[in-house]
Design a protein around this motif. Structure first.
Motif, PDB file in Angstrom:
ATOM      1  N   ASP A 295      96.816  67.166  40.811  1.00 43.68           N
ATOM      2  CA  ASP A 295      97.587  66.964  42.034  1.00 43.68           C
ATOM      3  C   ASP A 295      98.458  65.773  41.806  1.00 43.68           C
ATOM      4  N   VAL A 296      99.174  66.632  39.670  1.00 41.48           N
ATOM      5  CA  VAL A 296      99.845  65.730  39.841  1.00 41.48           C
ATOM      6  C   VAL A 296     101.503  67.025  38.198  1.00 41.48           C
ATOM      7  N   ARG A 297     102.520  66.058  38.725  1.00 37.66           N
ATOM      8  CA  ARG A 297     102.979  67.200  37.702  1.00 37.66           C
ATOM      9  C   ARG A 297     103.935  66.360  37.203  1.00 37.66           C
ATOM     10  N   PHE A 298     103.948  67.147  35.575  1.00 45.21           N
ATOM     11  CA  PHE A 298     104.018  66.092  33.913  1.00 45.21           C
ATOM     12  C   PHE A 298     105.762  66.190  34.217  1.00 45.21           C
ATOM     13  N   ASP A 299     106.808  65.386  34.042  1.00 43.50           N
ATOM     14  CA  ASP A 299     108.095  65.303  33.916  1.00 43.50           C
ATOM     15  C   ASP A 299     108.700  65.315  32.698  1.00 43.50           C
ATOM     16  N   ARG A 300     108.558  64.287  31.843  1.00 42.03           N
ATOM     17  CA  ARG A 300     108.714  63.043  30.488  1.00 42.03           C
ATOM     18  C   ARG A 300     107.980  62.291  29.846  1.00 42.03           C
ATOM     19  N   ALA A 301     108.383  62.180  28.952  1.00 41.47           N
ATOM     20  CA  ALA A 301     108.000  61.238  27.723  1.00 41.47           C
ATOM     21  C   ALA A 301     108.066  61.736  26.163  1.00 41.47           C
ATOM     22  N   HIS A 302     108.665  60.269  26.286  1.00 38.29           N
ATOM     23  CA  HIS A 302     109.955  60.076  24.881  1.00 38.29           C
ATOM     24  C   HIS A 302     110.107  59.002  24.766  1.00 38.29           C
ATOM     25  N   LEU A 303     110.494  58.940  23.482  1.00 37.12           N
ATOM     26  CA  LEU A 303     110.124  56.763  23.253  1.00 37.12           C
ATOM     27  C   LEU A 303     111.652  57.162  22.905  1.00 37.12           C
ATOM     28  N   GLN A 304     112.050  55.819  24.685  1.00 35.88           N
ATOM     29  CA  GLN A 304     112.927  55.894  24.607  1.00 35.88           C
ATOM     30  C   GLN A 304     113.833  54.502  24.019  1.00 35.88           C
ATOM     31  N   THR A 305     113.580  53.024  23.525  1.00 36.11           N
ATOM     32  CA  THR A 305     114.046  52.216  22.703  1.00 36.11           C
ATOM     33  C   THR A 305     113.834  51.777  21.992  1.00 36.11           C
ATOM     34  N   PHE A 306     114.360  50.628  21.170  1.00 33.49           N
ATOM     35  CA  PHE A 306     113.438  49.699  20.038  1.00 33.49           C
ATOM     36  C   PHE A 306     113.952  48.841  21.291  1.00 33.49           C
ATOM     37  N   THR A 307     113.104  47.090  21.191  1.00 33.29           N
ATOM     38  CA  THR A 307     113.250  46.546  21.988  1.00 33.29           C
ATOM     39  C   THR A 307     112.489  44.997  20.827  1.00 33.29           C
ATOM     40  N   ASP A 308     113.136  44.205  21.166  1.00 35.74           N
ATOM     41  CA  ASP A 308     112.123  43.144  20.645  1.00 35.74           C
ATOM     42  C   ASP A 308     110.815  43.212  20.471  1.00 35.74           C
ATOM     43  N   PHE A 309     110.440  43.608  21.699  1.00 30.46           N
ATOM     44  CA  PHE A 309     109.267  43.226  21.621  1.00 30.46           C
ATOM     45  C   PHE A 309     107.899  44.385  21.033  1.00 30.46           C
ATOM     46  N   GLY A 310     108.960  45.749  20.922  1.00 32.34           N
ATOM     47  CA  GLY A 310     108.393  47.087  19.856  1.00 32.34           C
ATOM     48  C   GLY A 310     109.206  47.742  20.328  1.00 32.34           C
ATOM     49  N   LEU A 311     108.189  49.291  19.989  1.00 32.62           N
ATOM     50  CA  LEU A 311     108.644  50.485  20.522  1.00 32.62           C
ATOM     51  C   LEU A 311     108.627  50.911  21.931  1.00 32.62           C
ATOM     52  N   GLN A 312     109.837  51.263  22.492  1.00 28.98           N
ATOM     53  CA  GLN A 312     109.109  51.531  23.936  1.00 28.98           C
ATOM     54  C   GLN A 312     109.724  52.877  24.553  1.00 28.98           C
ATOM     55  N   PHE A 313     108.242  53.376  24.880  1.00 32.06           N
ATOM     56  CA  PHE A 313     107.857  54.982  25.146  1.00 32.06           C
ATOM     57  C   PHE A 313     108.616  54.540  27.204  1.00 32.06           C
ATOM     58  N   VAL A 351     103.070  42.889  21.130  1.00 36.17           N
ATOM     59  CA  VAL A 351     103.014  41.757  22.292  1.00 36.17           C
ATOM     60  C   VAL A 351     104.259  40.970  22.114  1.00 36.17           C
ATOM     61  N   PRO A 352     104.603  40.375  23.107  1.00 35.72           N
ATOM     62  CA  PRO A 352     105.905  39.347  22.777  1.00 35.72           C
ATOM     63  C   PRO A 352     105.561  38.525  21.447  1.00 35.72           C
ATOM     64  N   ILE A 353     106.995  38.469  20.668  1.00 36.44           N
ATOM     65  CA  ILE A 353     106.763  38.189  19.402  1.00 36.44           C
ATOM     66  C   ILE A 353     106.262  36.482  19.433  1.00 36.44           C
ATOM     67  N   GLN A 354     106.880  36.009  20.546  1.00 32.74           N
ATOM     68  CA  GLN A 354     106.347  34.259  20.750  1.00 32.74           C
ATOM     69  C   GLN A 354     105.178  34.378  20.766  1.00 32.74           C
ATOM     70  N   ASN A 355     104.161  35.161  21.064  1.00 33.51           N
ATOM     71  CA  ASN A 355     103.185  35.172  21.291  1.00 33.51           C
ATOM     72  C   ASN A 355     102.522  35.265  20.305  1.00 33.51           C
ATOM     73  N   MET A 356     102.506  36.461  19.716  1.00 28.43           N
ATOM     74  CA  MET A 356     101.921  37.026  18.219  1.00 28.43           C
ATOM     75  C   MET A 356     102.485  35.707  17.562  1.00 28.43           C
ATOM     76  N   LEU A 357     103.674  35.055  16.829  1.00 30.85           N
ATOM     77  CA  LEU A 357     103.611  33.963  16.211  1.00 30.85           C
ATOM     78  C   LEU A 357     102.821  32.810  16.483  1.00 30.85           C
ATOM     79  N   SER A 358     102.282  32.520  17.599  1.00 25.81           N
ATOM     80  CA  SER A 358     101.381  31.161  18.346  1.00 25.81           C
ATOM     81  C   SER A 358     100.158  31.944  17.772  1.00 25.81           C
ATOM     82  N   THR A 359     100.047  33.421  17.668  1.00 24.28           N
ATOM     83  CA  THR A 359      98.400  33.712  17.367  1.00 24.28           C
ATOM     84  C   THR A 359      97.882  33.418  15.596  1.00 24.28           C
ATOM     85  N   LEU A 360      99.198  34.120  15.608  1.00 22.07           N
ATOM     86  CA  LEU A 360      99.228  33.428  13.810  1.00 22.07           C
ATOM     87  C   LEU A 360      99.076  31.702  13.186  1.00 22.07           C
ATOM     88  N   GLU A 361      99.761  31.177  13.849  1.00 23.72           N
ATOM     89  CA  GLU A 361      99.733  30.198  13.247  1.00 23.72           C
ATOM     90  C   GLU A 361      98.699  29.687  13.418  1.00 23.72           C
TER      91      GLU A 361
END
Length: 386
Positions: A295-313, A351-361
């Motif tokens: 009961d689903v009709r697929f439309d599209r899936a794309h690599l949309q943009t480069f964000t501060d947090f990662g590659l967004q689809f 994951v957000p950069i701030q959370n990642m840096l906090s985890t690395l620290e």
């Protein structure tokens, strides 16, 4: 009041020794009127009971029997009692002085009773029509409900005009005067009239009907009734929302009642550093997961943009049924399957950069703490004994 004064004067002039004879002569007429009322009430109740027992569901005269029973139910006991009293006045002697006033008063009760019967039958018919057409033709049911309210008003206007005409009021001049007075009433009740005309707009234009789920910005709910002045919504949390028709038409209405399918848009982000060949697989993975649902009709899936947090689809698909719960079930299944597939492919969500840096620290501090040599435990010097 004059007929009653004349009746009192007539009885006060009767000698005391003749009063028992006078009352005895009046007894047959009173008994006839009282007996008539009792017989009519008995016949009314017995007829309703007979119709209910013998002419119920499945009988070929079921419709006729149902409306006959409703007419009998609308016949008020007060009217039957007043009819018995009127018959008694006509038959009893010494009542000539109040005969004509009683006739005029009884005609008033006849008109009122006819108006009550007409409105009662219209109410029953409206309830039957709305209950039978609410799911199949909600727009028509809404229109009929509003039109019947206008019919109520017309019935009682006719009843009042007949009553006034019966009491000698010049109805023609009165109707002409209403045209002038109507302007003053219109200015005095302009807000109420706006709501009334708003109900007409809702009925004829049909932006929504009873049973539709609508969103008005700050309020949303299922339409329960469309009245002459207000519209009532039942919200998701259960409370009743009452909105004037004029205010309702002044807002932007989002009607979900005529929705046939739902368009779903969602986004995911993956970490920078993900190999390009795995990035190329992600649209194909998402497409396969979505197309598994019938009961689903697929439309599209794309690599949309480069964000501060990662590659967004960005992913878009259409659920072919309007059910919100079904849409959420499908989205949940897609999310879980996508999480498992990414785990298998070694693709990590961003994951957000701030959370990642906090985890690395935190990890760095823990490693440094483990490398740091432990300090020897110092014992307090024991006191020498003398």
């Amino acid at each position: 009041m004059q007929p009653l004064v004349d009746l009192y004067t007539r009885f006060s002039n009767i000698p005391a020794e003749r009063l028992p004879e006078v009352f005895l002569s009046m007894a047959p007429g009173a008994l006839v009127g009282f007996g008539f009322a009792l017989i009519i009430l008995f016949v009314r109740d017995a007829s309703r009971g007979f119709i209910k027992r013998r002419l119920g569901d499945g009988h070929r005269y079921q419709t006729f029997a149902k409306w006959a029973s409703r007419c009998l139910q609308a016949l008020g006991g007060w009217f039957v009692s007043l009819t018995g009293l009127y018959i008694a006045i006509q038959l009893m002697p010494f009542m000539e002085s109040i005969d004509r006033p009683a006739q005029k008063l009884y005609s008033l009760f006849i008109y009122i009773q006819l108006g009550l019967i007409a409105t009662s039958l219209m109410t029953d018919w409206t309830q039957d029509f709305i209950s039978s057409h609410r799911k199949t033709d909600a727009a028509r049911a809404t229109m009929v409900g509003s039109m019947v309210r206008i019919a109520y008003l017309l019935v009682w206007v006719i009843v009042i005009l007949l009553l006034l005409n019966n009491f000698g009021v010049d109805v023609t001049a009165m109707v002409a005067g209403l045209g002038v007075g109507g302007l003053a009433v219109a200015f005095a009740f302009q807000n109420i009239l706006k709501d009334i005309f708003g109900s007409f707009s809702i009925v004829f234009d049909k932006p929504f009907v009873i049973g539709d789920f609508i969103n008005l910005g700050d309020h949303m709910g299922t339409v329960e009734s469309i009245g002459t002045k207000t519209t009532r919504l039942r919200s998701l949390s259960g409370e009743l929302i009452v909105i004037s028709n004029n205010d309702l038409l002044g807002t932007r209405i989002r009607n979900y009642g005529n929705m046939y399918e739902r368009r779903v848009v969602f986004s995911i982000r993956v970490q920078y550093g993900t190999p390009a060949d795995k990035l190329e697989k992600i649209p194909t993975i998402i497409t396969d997961l979505i197309k598994k649902h019938d009961d689903v009709r697929f439309d599209r899936a794309h690599l949309q943009t480069f964000t501060d947090f990662g590659l967004q689809f960005e992913v878009v698909y259409i659920v072919l049924v309007p059910d919100y719960n079904r849409m959420m079930d499908i989205q949940q299944e897609i999310n879980l399957a996508l999480y498992r597939r990414f785990e298998k492919e070694g693709i990590r969500f961003a994951v957000p950069i701030q959370n990642m840096l906090s985890t690395l620290e935190d990890v760095h501090d823990r490693i440094e703490e483990e490398r740091r040599p432990s300090k020897p435990f110092k014992h307090s010097p024991a006191k020498s004994k003398a």
